[in-house]
Design an enzyme around this catalytic site. Structure first.
Site, mmCIF file in Angstrom:
data_model
loop_
_atom_site.group_PDB
_atom_site.id
_atom_site.type_symbol
_atom_site.label_atom_id
_atom_site.label_comp_id
_atom_site.label_asym_id
_atom_site.label_seq_id
_atom_site.Cartn_x
_atom_site.Cartn_y
_atom_site.Cartn_z
ATOM 1 N N ASP A 36 0.838 -1.415 -0.131
ATOM 2 C CA ASP A 36 0.089 -0.040 0.274
ATOM 3 C C ASP A 36 0.860 0.960 0.042
ATOM 4 O O ASP A 36 -0.006 2.387 0.210
ATOM 5 C CB ASP A 36 -0.683 -0.025 0.743
ATOM 6 C CG ASP A 36 0.050 0.310 2.672
ATOM 7 O OD1 ASP A 36 0.957 -0.223 2.622
ATOM 8 O OD2 ASP A 36 -0.682 0.175 3.447
ATOM 9 N N GLY A 37 2.439 1.088 0.589
ATOM 10 C CA GLY A 37 3.165 2.169 0.135
ATOM 11 C C GLY A 37 3.560 3.116 1.083
ATOM 12 O O GLY A 37 4.303 3.513 1.103
ATOM 13 N N GLU A 38 3.126 2.265 2.130
ATOM 14 C CA GLU A 38 3.571 2.210 3.496
ATOM 15 C C GLU A 38 5.388 2.534 3.198
ATOM 16 O O GLU A 38 5.327 1.102 3.036
ATOM 17 C CB GLU A 38 3.157 2.031 4.583
ATOM 18 C CG GLU A 38 1.473 1.979 4.556
ATOM 19 C CD GLU A 38 1.058 2.123 6.293
ATOM 20 O OE1 GLU A 38 1.564 1.059 6.833
ATOM 21 O OE2 GLU A 38 -0.271 1.777 6.467
ATOM 22 N N ASP A 167 16.958 36.895 -7.172
ATOM 23 C CA ASP A 167 16.106 38.095 -6.867
ATOM 24 C C ASP A 167 15.562 38.880 -5.069
ATOM 25 O O ASP A 167 17.377 38.555 -4.559
ATOM 26 C CB ASP A 167 14.373 37.163 -5.941
ATOM 27 C CG ASP A 167 15.061 36.059 -5.361
ATOM 28 O OD1 ASP A 167 15.737 36.136 -4.712
ATOM 29 O OD2 ASP A 167 14.361 34.543 -5.821
ATOM 30 N N LYS A 190 11.779 40.291 -8.254
ATOM 31 C CA LYS A 190 10.458 39.549 -8.497
ATOM 32 C C LYS A 190 9.316 39.766 -7.958
ATOM 33 O O LYS A 190 9.424 39.850 -6.877
ATOM 34 C CB LYS A 190 11.290 38.181 -9.298
ATOM 35 C CG LYS A 190 11.680 37.139 -8.068
ATOM 36 C CD LYS A 190 11.302 35.961 -8.053
ATOM 37 C CE LYS A 190 11.181 34.889 -7.091
ATOM 38 N NZ LYS A 190 12.485 33.867 -6.726
#
Length: 315
Positions: A36-38, A167, A190
């Site tokens: 499940d990606g854990e 910037d 910017k």
């Protein structure tokens, strides 16, 4: 006090190089994923050791951050005596304040998470803002790659070149480059519209006919660099621009934005793994020796300490 160094998946080559400079072998660490990606993390022997976890939180930021938190928790549960997170690139550092009502302060959230899992301090390279230390819940040890990058640039610049900040936020950094290289200083105004879009205004300083050294703390999607270069070329700056930044994220439309621009060299460090398909000539400066030197200094703080109590972390 014995030292241990662990490598996350954020930049294992850098971690291995740090271990080489320290003259030690990395302590085993396993990082896997459930269907499940854990993430699932396991660490080797760290009990009663001074532990350094090397894990930049670059893209994919959330995955690498979660791995770092789990590695830290695993080290604490395994009895680490002191725990330092070595985070060469600190993700969410740009989120140090609210620009609008209803926004989160991501840098503070990450700092609180680092403290919650028992990290005593963090060692980072060139954070996006000096305000990071004020919002971070753990003490920070900061080192800078700017002198190393300036030394790499020196053979490529002439006395009439000009250092440019893209910037106003990068002005202090640009001033350090200009001082070290003995060059004039300019900057571009910017306004950021979104995470990928910026509106470039006037150029402050003399750039007409001069070679530009454009410097920043990071190159991400290339919007800031491309906008600044367009403004500089419109003001008559010479082609053959050199760009230097500590963190080369190089994500999103970076190739499309930089392709065709007159960039003779892109100078970055390896705080995150460098891409091999950069759209312009790239020089990568290693930061392992810089980090190893500070790790040795931090580790020596433990010498002479007796008993089982941990030393108080220093900011």
């Amino acid at each position: 006090m014995d030292m241990a160094l662990l490598a996350g998946s954020g930049n294992p080559l850098l971690a291995a190089d740090i271990a080489r400079h320290l003259g030690i072998d990395a302590t085993p660490c396993t990082i896997g994923r459930f269907p499940d990606g854990e993430a699932h993390v396991g660490v080797g022997r760290v009990r009663d050791r001074d532990v350094y976890v090397v894990q930049p939180t670059g893209p994919p930021v959330d995955e690498h951050l979660m791995e770092l938190l789990l590695m830290a928790d695993a080290c604490r549960r395994a009895g680490a005596w002191r725990l330092t997170a070595v985070i060469p690139y600190f993700g969410y550092a740009r989120h140090d304040r609210r620009a609008h009502m209803g926004e989160a302060v991501g840098a503070r959230v990450v700092g609180d998470l680092l403290a919650t899992v028992g990290i005593d301090r963090a060692l980072i390279v060139d954070p996006h803002t000096e305000a990071l230390e004020a919002v971070c819940s753990v003490p920070l040890e900061v080192v800078s790659a700017q002198p190393m990058l300036a030394r790499a640039l020196r053979p490529r610049v002439t006395s009439d070149a000009v250092v440019v900040a893209p910037d106003e936020g990068a002005l202090k950094l640009a001033d350090r480059y200009a001082t070290e290289l003995g060059l004039a200083l300019a900057f571009v105004r910017k306004r950021r519209v979104s995470g990928e879009k910026v509106v470039v205004g006037e150029v402050v300083g003399d750039v007409g006919g001069r070679r530009v050294v454009l410097v920043d703390d990071m190159v991400s999607t290339g919007g800031t660099i491309a906008g600044a270069l367009t403004a500089l070329l419109d003001r008559g700056s010479a082609s053959g621009v050199l760009v230097a930044a500590t963190h080369g994220l190089l994500v999103g439309p970076i190739a499309e934005r930089l392709r065709g621009l007159p960039i003779d060299g892109l100078f970055l460090t390896d705080t995150v793994p460098p891409r091999s398909d950069a759209p312009c000539p790239m020089t990568v400066i290693g930061v392992a020796a810089l980090l190893a030197e500070r790790i040795v200094e931090l580790h020596h703080d433990t010498e002479g300490t007796t008993g089982t109590s941990k030393p108080m972390a220093r900011s």
